[in-house]
Write an enzyme that holds these catalytic residues in place. Structure first.
Site, mmCIF file in Angstrom:
data_model
loop_
_atom_site.group_PDB
_atom_site.id
_atom_site.type_symbol
_atom_site.label_atom_id
_atom_site.label_comp_id
_atom_site.label_asym_id
_atom_site.label_seq_id
_atom_site.Cartn_x
_atom_site.Cartn_y
_atom_site.Cartn_z
ATOM 1 N N SER A 42 -81.888 41.730 55.026
ATOM 2 C CA SER A 42 -82.558 41.894 53.741
ATOM 3 C C SER A 42 -83.592 40.786 53.657
ATOM 4 O O SER A 42 -83.254 39.603 53.768
ATOM 5 C CB SER A 42 -81.557 41.800 52.595
ATOM 6 O OG SER A 42 -82.171 42.181 51.386
ATOM 7 N N GLU A 43 -84.862 41.165 53.486
ATOM 8 C CA GLU A 43 -85.929 40.184 53.713
ATOM 9 C C GLU A 43 -86.001 39.086 52.658
ATOM 10 O O GLU A 43 -86.758 38.133 52.825
ATOM 11 C CB GLU A 43 -87.282 40.887 53.876
ATOM 12 C CG GLU A 43 -87.820 41.577 52.632
ATOM 13 C CD GLU A 43 -87.504 43.060 52.623
ATOM 14 O OE1 GLU A 43 -86.462 43.457 53.192
ATOM 15 O OE2 GLU A 43 -88.300 43.831 52.035
ATOM 16 N N ASN A 44 -85.227 39.212 51.588
ATOM 17 C CA ASN A 44 -85.169 38.096 50.647
ATOM 18 C C ASN A 44 -84.283 36.956 51.150
ATOM 19 O O ASN A 44 -84.196 35.926 50.477
ATOM 20 C CB ASN A 44 -84.711 38.566 49.264
ATOM 21 C CG ASN A 44 -83.426 39.352 49.284
ATOM 22 O OD1 ASN A 44 -83.228 40.194 50.160
ATOM 23 N ND2 ASN A 44 -82.545 39.086 48.347
#
Lengths: 208, 234, 234, 208
Positions: D45-47
């Protein structure tokens, strides 16, 4: 007459203010840590540590805990570890208030040479180029003359540079000089040294 | 996906090639991939280029591969502790590319992050700037340095889980993190492989995505400069 | 050196100036510096530019400063959750500079690391590349993106010690680390200030050198999208 | 006739191989996680997370644990958290084997448009431009036609691009197509669809 190594280190320690994060080079700069007294100074070691403590008690050496000079050291309650990319990110990013470094030569325009003597064995610049390019203030601590009695404060450096126009203040056995417009300015003369002696021992232009 | 291998030789199987560029972790002799260096020596791979801050000492670290003349070139910041290195360098047998330490670390980090070039003030006005692109911001010059994209990364951590999530101990982290990230393949040696789920997910220094193969083994962890205070000071 | 302040207003005293560039941490409403945003609203500082991945929602996050029209410009990657934002943007009251999310994070990281520019493939061939320098490596084009050097960083961590060493919790870390590093001054709000020495020195996410002032306070920590499984699935 | 959303997601899941680190976009791509079966897939998850787990059990939501769509999620035993700069360093650095993303338009040269419709409300590209530029393989999952019945597989994109020449494979309700030299190549036709129907529904050049 003139300051000895410990007096130079003590004088350099006066440059440090409460709350500063500081990087100390090897040699005389390392001794500066002995003279910070009550000041709240945090030492950075560029191999990946903030909050460097003293050498360990005999028998407590830890192979995983060394400084940039590869010496065994200890941690403090404020210590944080990080990797080399992060360490130099904070150096390059100007987060280190001051570096106190040794030098072979300093020029009157602030050029610094402290990593290489052509024709001699070349060891490498390590982190010195990053430090002088990145930290807030570069303070050089060194003998005023080399072992042949020649001034190390020059009109121009003869050795390959570590950084161009990077030095802010020079502390030698003869006194304290700042790099200013046009040359070096005498800030302080060492005990037992006259201003004339300091001037005579200096090749670099001294301005008033 | 099995990342855990029995030993360094098996972990390097199929990955070594003459002439390759290897990024190695460690600072001085602290946190170096001892077991993988031994295995590369045993494999006899030749003409290697190492991106590594240091070159070890004569009989430990990358120094052991200098003795066997497996190294063609070093990309380093400081190589002062190694007599054999100096002999080979001065005789022209060994190439040397000096990098300021922070530039070397950032070049590895950039390679791992898909950044082929970045500008830095480090080295401006010195021999390091020769031949490099210059660009100015706010009247100051910066030189272009390039990301390092290695064929192989060899690094050493303290502990890793079976998926490669790794943690380091104290200043042994050093170049291991950026070196691990800049290789096409990364082999990690650790003192202890722990069950997946036993490391705090908030405290991982190197996420497993960067690690392809893992081995566990005993480490000498040699001390280069043993400096102490007398016990009575305590 | 006392870094701990009594509250957000005192921590920001002397640091706020009309027209300044503020880097703010957080992703969506996760890990945002709630208390400092409230204090900036109360201070009434005007014409602010924010480098922040998102712009909050109408009544939380940076959204509260949009309602008071304190924001002149946003540098963001995604602003979709905010009706007032859209109204001001479409009416020309608010400037908007879109950055790909990774480019924004890297620009903050670069600013903190003293890197004024770096090359990336992200955005090549898109509107993002317009007007930017291009350079090729191995036949591929990369565009030059610039480091962000903010006047002030406002970030939120989970815990910090009195010297500013900070740790984050789960995905609330997000932009807080790069945002903290790129400001001339960084003010940190945390849920808990712990005694110096109580955090594991190997597990610090943000070393205290990056933190100038610290406050502790209660956080709402609003959830934007509450998605769940029914309990019987467990 | 043709695949539904879940069948498209199931087909996309076949693209994933043991050991892959994968980023899933919002919409149909999110459903892919339901069809990976026994395969050892790690979701990014790119966060700032590797090892994304399912939605939490009601009452266990944690405001500090969300995915890139801002939804509450859970962690797994393999989870590692990191900051946004590190997250996109691994994306840009090519460490993510594949991204499965939605799209508004794909062109026969692999151009992708999925972030902006001029004249409509502009939300921003988020991490999409970084993903398509950085990951090893870009797989688009989308309906073959828009709501007006027009092909979304075009000769040229009409909307602002997310990336140029970035798409590797397209999975639609009509089948699977690869971006190859000269156009799109049919890899597979969906159940209940004929190859002629697929060709007729496609504006982009189809090559053999």
């Amino acid at each position: 007459m003139a300051w000895d190594r410990n007096q130079m280190a003590a004088r350099a320690a006066q440059e440090l203010e409460d709350g500063m994060y500081v990087n100390l080079g090897i040699g005389i700069p390392t001794l500066v840590a002995n003279y910070v007294g009550d000041k709240d100074i945090t030492l950075q070691s560029e191999n990946g540590m903030l909050g460097m403590g003293p050498f360990p008690i005999e028998g407590d050496e830890d192979a995983d805990l060394i400084n940039a000079g590869k010496q065994t050291i200890t941690e403090l309650d404020r210590t944080a570890y990080f990797d080399s990319a992060e360490s130099f990110a904070m150096i390059r990013g100007g987060k280190i208030a001051a570096a106190i470094l040794g030098a072979m030569e300093v020029a009157e325009n602030g050029d610094l040479a402290n990593w290489m003597i052509p024709g001699k064995l070349v060891k490498g610049m390590g982190g010195a180029m990053d430090l002088v390019a990145g930290v807030g203030r570069v303070i050089v601590v060194m003998d005023h003359a080399n072992k042949h009695g020649e001034s190390k404060l020059l009109k121009e450096c003869t050795l390959p540079l570590t950084g161009k126009g990077v030095v802010d203040r020079i502390i030698t056995n003869f006194g304290v000089l700042d790099v200013v417009e046009g040359g070096l300015k005498i800030v302080e003369v060492a005990d037992g040294v006259t201003e004339d002696e300091l001037r005579a021992a200096t090749e670099a232009t001294i301005v008033n | 996906m099995q990342k855990v291998f029995a030993n360094a030789t098996e972990a390097l199987d199929g990955l070594l090639e003459d002439g390759m560029l290897i990024a190695a972790g460690g600072f001085g002799l602290c946190g170096i991939p001892e077991l993988l260096l031994d295995a590369i020596k045993a494999a006899g791979t030749k003409d290697l280029t190492f991106a590594s801050n240091n070159a070890g000492v004569d009989d430990f670290g990358i120094g052991i591969l200098l003795q066997t003349k497996q190294v063609k070139k070093m990309m380093s910041s400081y190589v002062g502790e190694n007599a054999e290195f100096m002999r080979q360098y001065l005789s022209g047998e060994l190439e040397l590319e000096f990098n300021p330490q922070g530039t070397l670390a950032e070049r590895m980090r950039a390679g791992g992050a898909g950044i082929p070039g970045f500008y830095t003030q480090t080295g401006v006005g010195t021999v390091i700037a020769e031949g490099k692109d210059v660009k100015s911001w706010n009247g100051k010059d910066y030189i272009l340095e390039e990301g390092i994209f290695a064929d192989l990364s060899i690094v050493k951590a303290w502990k890793a889980d079976e998926t490669g999530n790794a943690i380091f101990r104290k200043t042994a982290r050093n170049f291991n993190v950026p070196a691990a990230k800049c290789g096409k393949v990364c082999v990690l040696e650790v003192e202890e492989i722990v069950p997946t789920g036993s490391l705090d997910p908030d405290a991982i220094h190197l996420p497993g995505i960067y690690v392809n193969r893992i081995i566990q083994g005993d480490h000498e962890k040699r001390i280069e400069q043993r400096t102490t205070r007398p016990r009575e000071e305590a």
